[in-house]
Enzyme design. Structure first.
Site, PDB file in Angstrom:
ATOM      1  N   ALA A  69       0.836  -1.205   0.000  1.00 58.57           N
ATOM      2  CA  ALA A  69       0.000   0.000   0.000  1.00 58.57           C
ATOM      3  C   ALA A  69       0.869   1.253   0.000  1.00 58.57           C
ATOM      4  O   ALA A  69       0.601   2.211  -0.732  1.00 58.57           O
ATOM      5  CB  ALA A  69      -0.935  -0.003   1.210  1.00 58.57           C
ATOM      6  N   TYR A  70       1.914   1.244   0.812  1.00 57.08           N
ATOM      7  CA  TYR A  70       2.825   2.391   0.858  1.00 57.08           C
ATOM      8  C   TYR A  70       3.453   2.615  -0.513  1.00 57.08           C
ATOM      9  O   TYR A  70       3.484   3.742  -1.029  1.00 57.08           O
ATOM     10  CB  TYR A  70       3.913   2.153   1.901  1.00 57.08           C
ATOM     11  CG  TYR A  70       4.938   3.253   1.985  1.00 57.08           C
ATOM     12  CD1 TYR A  70       4.731   4.359   2.804  1.00 57.08           C
ATOM     13  CD2 TYR A  70       6.117   3.195   1.244  1.00 57.08           C
ATOM     14  CE1 TYR A  70       5.670   5.376   2.883  1.00 57.08           C
ATOM     15  CE2 TYR A  70       7.062   4.201   1.310  1.00 57.08           C
ATOM     16  CZ  TYR A  70       6.838   5.288   2.133  1.00 57.08           C
ATOM     17  OH  TYR A  70       7.773   6.292   2.200  1.00 57.08           O
ATOM     18  N   GLY A  71       3.977   1.533  -1.123  1.00 53.64           N
ATOM     19  CA  GLY A  71       4.610   1.656  -2.430  1.00 53.64           C
ATOM     20  C   GLY A  71       3.659   2.171  -3.490  1.00 53.64           C
ATOM     21  O   GLY A  71       4.039   2.980  -4.346  1.00 53.64           O
ATOM     22  N   THR A  90       1.057   4.121  -3.033  1.00 53.35           N
ATOM     23  CA  THR A  90       0.801   5.554  -2.832  1.00 53.35           C
ATOM     24  C   THR A  90       1.994   6.393  -3.265  1.00 53.35           C
ATOM     25  O   THR A  90       1.828   7.493  -3.793  1.00 53.35           O
ATOM     26  CB  THR A  90       0.467   5.864  -1.362  1.00 53.35           C
ATOM     27  OG1 THR A  90       1.572   5.491  -0.515  1.00 53.35           O
ATOM     28  CG2 THR A  90      -0.778   5.124  -0.911  1.00 53.35           C
TER      29      THR A  90
END
EC number: 1.1.1.294
Length: 348
Positions: free
Chosen positions: A232-234, A236
């Site tokens: 999810a971080y990647g 975004t």
């Protein structure tokens, strides 16, 4: 005052002499307004002609035409007014310190009022009354608008706005195991928060005669490479690059010349965010090899950021601390010479 085709023409002698040429150019339906202005500028040589539905005005253009070609304006004179989101710790705090060391004025913010108060007090002890701070949750539009109002109240305008606030919810696990709360936290902060901040920063800077520069900080995943265990971080962070390019295109379409959106890449920084993911052999290897303290990264980034307004450049820029060449050099040194082993975390 003469009129034609629903447009008013100023009584400038230059326009009276060239009215037929102007009429011919402005009646070409296949030309965009920008192209028409360029043709008119070239036709007249010494004047830029701006056509609107109300009137046609003439402004001196030798500098304007040169600026359009070179992508430069009059240099901004320091000290600069800086706003940094997510700046009470980590790279945001280090950037604030470095700007203050350079003599600039800085506004910091965080979701925690307590952390803001502590950070402001610490920075004031070191740099005096050149720092301000306020609570701001970047995922709330109202908070971001209040941040703008707070900055304008204390500094009148902002030259450089750095979007640093981000989150990985301190969660490193496969997406299938991620909680709703963690996913919402990451996406709201890194994507919605960035959009809200960019919107308000642009709206503010468009009202400033001196314009301004917005820097969006990227992160792991921004280059399109996979980010297992923090997908999810990647995702975004990949969107950061796309958003920046889209905003650059929108400003260009609107013929805005004094507001620019840039990308800023700090690389791997030894923050709490990064170190919380040092749980696998591979992660520990790359953290030891590639990561640098926030202070080291800020010492490199800040002079490069300040150089942009100082030069008058209005071209979008991607400032990178950890380039591909630097990364490969460090990896080679580690593999060949054993450099940086166990530098930050013990490798098994």
């Amino acid at each position: 005052m003469a009129t034609w085709s629903g447009f008013n023409v100023s009584s400038s002698p230059l326009l009276r002499l060239r009215s037929s040429s102007v009429s011919n150019v402005t009646k070409l339906p296949f030309l965009s307004p920008i192209c028409r202005r360029r043709l008119l500028a070239e036709r007249f040589g010494l004047a830029t002609v701006v056509v609107t539905r109300q009137n046609l005005t003439v402004t001196p253009s030798s500098a304007a035409v040169e600026a359009r070609i070179s992508g430069k304006r009059e240099p901004m004179t320091p000290p600069y007014n800086i706003l940094i989101t997510g700046s009470t710790k980590g790279i945001g705090y280090a950037l604030a310190r470095e700007f203050l060391k350079a003599g600039d004025n800085v506004v910091i913010c965080s979701r925690s009022a307590e952390r803001v108060e502590t950070a402001v007090q610490s920075l004031k002890e070191e740099f005096g009354e050149h720092v301000w701070g306020t609570k701001c949750d970047v995922t709330e539009g109202k908070d971001v608008r209040e941040l703008v109002a707070y900055s304008q109240k204390n500094l009148k305008y902002i030259d450089i706005w750095i979007n640093n606030a981000g989150s990985n919810a301190y969660s490193f696990k496969p997406l299938a195991e991620a909680s709703d709360e963690d996913l919402i936290e990451v996406v709201k902060t890194n994507t919605l928060g960035l959009m809200l901040c960019c919107r308000e920063a642009m709206n503010m800077m468009l009202t400033q005669s001196r314009g301004g520069h917005i820097f969006n900080i990227d992160g792991a995943g921004s280059d399109g490479r996979p980010t297992p265990r923090f997908a999810a971080y990647g995702a975004t962070k990949r969107s950061v690059v796309h958003l920046t390019k889209s905003l650059q295109a929108e400003l260009q379409m609107q013929d805005v010349k004094n507001v620019v959106v840039h990308n800023l890449s700090p690389g791997m920084v030894t923050t709490d965010l990064l170190m919380s993911g040092a749980t696998t052999k591979q992660a520990k290897f790359f953290i030891n090899v590639l990561a640098e303290p926030a202070e080291v990264v800020a010492e490199y980034l800040v002079p490069n950021i300040r150089a942009i307004p100082a030069s008058g450049s209005m071209k979008p820029t991607y400032i990178r601390f950890l380039t591909g060449i630097k990364a490969y050099t460090k990896i080679f040194s580690r593999v060949a010479l054993g450099a940086r082993k166990n530098r930050y975390v013990t490798e098994e």
